[in-house]
Design a protein around this motif. Structure first.
Motif, short mmCIF file in Angstrom:
data_model
loop_
_atom_site.label_atom_id
_atom_site.label_comp_id
_atom_site.label_asym_id
_atom_site.label_seq_id
_atom_site.Cartn_x
_atom_site.Cartn_y
_atom_site.Cartn_z
N GLU A 315 -15.47 7.00 10.11
CA GLU A 315 -14.15 7.60 9.88
C GLU A 315 -13.52 7.07 8.60
N GLY A 316 -14.32 6.48 7.75
CA GLY A 316 -13.86 5.96 6.49
C GLY A 316 -15.05 5.41 5.73
N GLU A 317 -14.79 4.92 4.54
CA GLU A 317 -15.86 4.39 3.70
C GLU A 317 -15.86 2.86 3.73
N GLY A 318 -17.03 2.26 3.62
CA GLY A 318 -17.15 0.82 3.44
C GLY A 318 -16.59 0.01 4.59
N ASP A 319 -15.88 -1.09 4.25
CA ASP A 319 -15.37 -2.01 5.26
C ASP A 319 -14.38 -1.35 6.20
N GLU A 320 -13.57 -0.42 5.68
CA GLU A 320 -12.61 0.27 6.53
C GLU A 320 -13.32 1.07 7.62
N GLY A 321 -14.33 1.82 7.22
CA GLY A 321 -15.08 2.59 8.19
C GLY A 321 -15.83 1.71 9.16
N MET A 322 -16.37 0.59 8.66
CA MET A 322 -17.08 -0.35 9.52
C MET A 322 -16.15 -0.92 10.59
N ALA A 323 -14.92 -1.27 10.21
CA ALA A 323 -13.97 -1.86 11.15
C ALA A 323 -13.61 -0.88 12.26
N VAL A 324 -13.40 0.38 11.91
CA VAL A 324 -13.05 1.39 12.91
C VAL A 324 -14.20 1.59 13.90
N ALA A 325 -15.41 1.70 13.37
CA ALA A 325 -16.58 1.90 14.23
C ALA A 325 -16.82 0.70 15.13
N GLU A 326 -16.71 -0.51 14.56
CA GLU A 326 -16.90 -1.73 15.36
C GLU A 326 -15.86 -1.83 16.47
N SER A 327 -14.63 -1.44 16.15
CA SER A 327 -13.56 -1.50 17.15
C SER A 327 -13.88 -0.60 18.33
N LEU A 328 -14.29 0.63 18.06
CA LEU A 328 -14.62 1.57 19.12
C LEU A 328 -15.77 1.07 19.97
N LEU A 329 -16.84 0.63 19.32
CA LEU A 329 -18.02 0.20 20.07
C LEU A 329 -17.76 -1.10 20.82
N SER A 330 -16.95 -1.99 20.26
CA SER A 330 -16.61 -3.22 20.96
C SER A 330 -15.76 -2.93 22.20
N ARG A 331 -14.83 -1.97 22.09
CA ARG A 331 -14.03 -1.59 23.26
C ARG A 331 -14.91 -0.96 24.34
N ALA A 332 -15.93 -0.22 23.91
CA ALA A 332 -16.82 0.43 24.88
C ALA A 332 -17.56 -0.58 25.74
N LEU A 333 -17.76 -1.79 25.22
CA LEU A 333 -18.43 -2.83 26.00
C LEU A 333 -17.65 -3.19 27.26
N GLN A 334 -16.37 -2.84 27.27
CA GLN A 334 -15.52 -3.18 28.42
C GLN A 334 -15.46 -2.06 29.46
N ILE A 335 -16.08 -0.92 29.18
CA ILE A 335 -16.03 0.23 30.08
C ILE A 335 -17.21 0.16 31.06
N PRO A 336 -16.96 0.05 32.38
CA PRO A 336 -18.06 0.04 33.35
C PRO A 336 -18.91 1.31 33.23
N GLY A 337 -20.20 1.13 33.19
CA GLY A 337 -21.12 2.27 33.11
C GLY A 337 -21.39 2.74 31.70
N ALA A 338 -20.78 2.07 30.70
CA ALA A 338 -20.99 2.48 29.30
C ALA A 338 -22.10 1.67 28.66
N SER A 339 -22.91 2.33 27.86
CA SER A 339 -23.97 1.67 27.09
C SER A 339 -23.74 1.94 25.62
N VAL A 340 -23.80 0.88 24.82
CA VAL A 340 -23.48 0.96 23.41
C VAL A 340 -24.76 0.95 22.58
N HIS A 341 -24.81 1.84 21.60
CA HIS A 341 -25.94 1.89 20.66
C HIS A 341 -25.37 1.82 19.25
N TRP A 342 -25.70 0.76 18.54
CA TRP A 342 -25.30 0.58 17.14
C TRP A 342 -26.55 0.71 16.29
#
Length: 393
Positions: A315-342
């Motif tokens: 959703e952005g370029e470089g570090d900004e885009g990396m931060a947004v993606a990491e935030s989403l995937l890190s939050r997904a780790l807290q959802i029961p039944g969710a599996s994260v693929h990076w």
């Protein structure tokens, strides 16, 4: 890319050794679990190098095969490899059909597979004629090297035609037009075919796109039984019209009258089949390996009640885009039944696929609620979960 990575991950558990050809330096995503040969899959010399390795090692292996996770490969090099005795699956002839979207449509129409109406558009005169025949809106597409919405343009007013042609690279690139389908739903199904001709399909899914890129997949698709049956028939008919073994991603429309029309076929693992890793007894990646190696096909059925898959795009370029993606995937780790693929790509670019999240649940409403919870948590809570995502340098 990520498809090669997930294919290689499936190969590890099967005891299959994988080498990948990819131009990315210092390393491509698949290099985390496979040996990378640095080179372009459009470079005949690089493809020939892989063919030579395959030929040399086939004597000491039970089975050695060249396969693809992207269709835009130099097919002449694959044909040369096949002529020298290297096994290539699916067959190069199939890739030739798929690479040119106009020829793909012609091929399936000739085999009786229902598709939207289409016409070649080689110049302004042909474009004017097809605008007269199909009316507006009109879908204009590039014949080659088009994917994820790139290479598509919708003409809503006749005055937009020139700009649409220019946006796609001009008539010289090779264009064709399709009659616009005001569809009710978009559906997809992964269909595997073994070397012995056996065909097995994974469950039918409904797909939701954002900016012409797959955004969410829901399984099982909420459609009437007769629609599901027709979609399955169209998908298997399309795969039956091609040659060779492997997994095929089949995308379809349900039109306003409830009929199923073929959109496109990918001769490889596909985004719409990512949910199969957690949700099915046999993932699309394992099934592809089983198919091309001539092994028995696995059970493609669901082992959970339902599943939703969220595609994570930059959703952005470089570090900004990396931060947004990491935030989403890190939050997904807290959802029961969710599996994260990076996917471990070295950099994040806007609209580039960087990962996905699959949520499994006892039923579709529950899976949807969990996805909604993930979305509602917002992007500002990255600090609430440890960032375990960033790829090692």
């Amino acid at each position: 890319g990520q498809l090669g990575q997930m294919l290689a991950q499936a190969a590890v558990s099967l005891g299959v050794r994988v080498r990948v050809l990819d131009p990315t330096v210092p390393r491509c995503p698949a290099a985390s679990c496979a040996e990378q040969i640095v080179g372009s899959y459009r470079d005949p010399d690089a493809v020939g190098q892989i063919a030579s390795i395959c030929s040399a090692e086939s004597e000491g292996c039970e089975s050695c095969v060249m396969t693809v996770e992207i269709e835009h490969v130099d097919t002449e090099a694959l044909e040369a490899a096949a002529a020298q005795g290297v096994e290539v699956q699916p067959l190069p002839a199939t890739l030739c059909v798929i690479q040119d979207k106009l020829e793909q449509k012609r091929h399936f129409r000739a085999q009786g597979v229902p598709t939207p109406d289409f016409q070649p558009v080689a110049d302004a005169e042909q474009l004017e004629a097809v605008l007269e025949e199909f009316g507006l809106p009109l879908v204009l597409k590039a014949r080659r090297l088009a994917y994820d919405g790139r290479g598509n343009a919708v003409i809503s007013e006749a005055e937009e035609a020139g700009a649409a042609v220019a946006a796609l690279g001009g008539f010289g690139r090779g264009l064709y037009a399709e009659r616009y389908v005001p569809f009710q739903k978009e559906l997809a199904v992964m269909v595997a075919r073994g070397k012995d001709g056996e065909v097995l399909a994974h469950p039918l899914v409904e797909t939701f796109h954002k900016d012409s890129i797959l955004h969410v997949t829901e399984c099982p698709a909420e459609v009437p039984p007769w629609t599901a049956k027709e979609a399955q028939k169209v998908a298997e008919q399309a795969v039956g019209a091609l040659e060779g073994a492997g997994i095929f991603g089949v995308e379809m429309f349900v039109d306003e009258e409830g009929h199923v029309l073929l959109n496109e076929v990918a001769p490889r693992p596909h985004n719409s089949g990512h949910y199969t890793i957690e949700a099915c007894h046999t993932s699309q990646f394992e099934q592809h390996l089983r198919s091309v190696l001539g092994w028995p096909l696995g059970d493609p059925g669901l082992k959970v009640g339902a599943s939703v898959m969220l595609n994570v795009l930059g959703e952005g370029e470089g570090d900004e885009g990396m931060a947004v993606a990491e935030s989403l995937l890190s939050r997904a780790l807290q959802i029961p039944g969710a599996s994260v693929h990076w996917y471990g790509k070295e950099e994040v670019k806007a609209q580039r696929k960087v990962g996905h999240v699959t949520i499994c649940a006892e039923d579709l409403p529950t899976a949807r609620r969990k996805l909604q919870t993930l979305r509602e948590q917002g992007e500002g809570s990255a600090g609430d979960a440890p960032s375990m995502i960033r790829a090692p340098k």
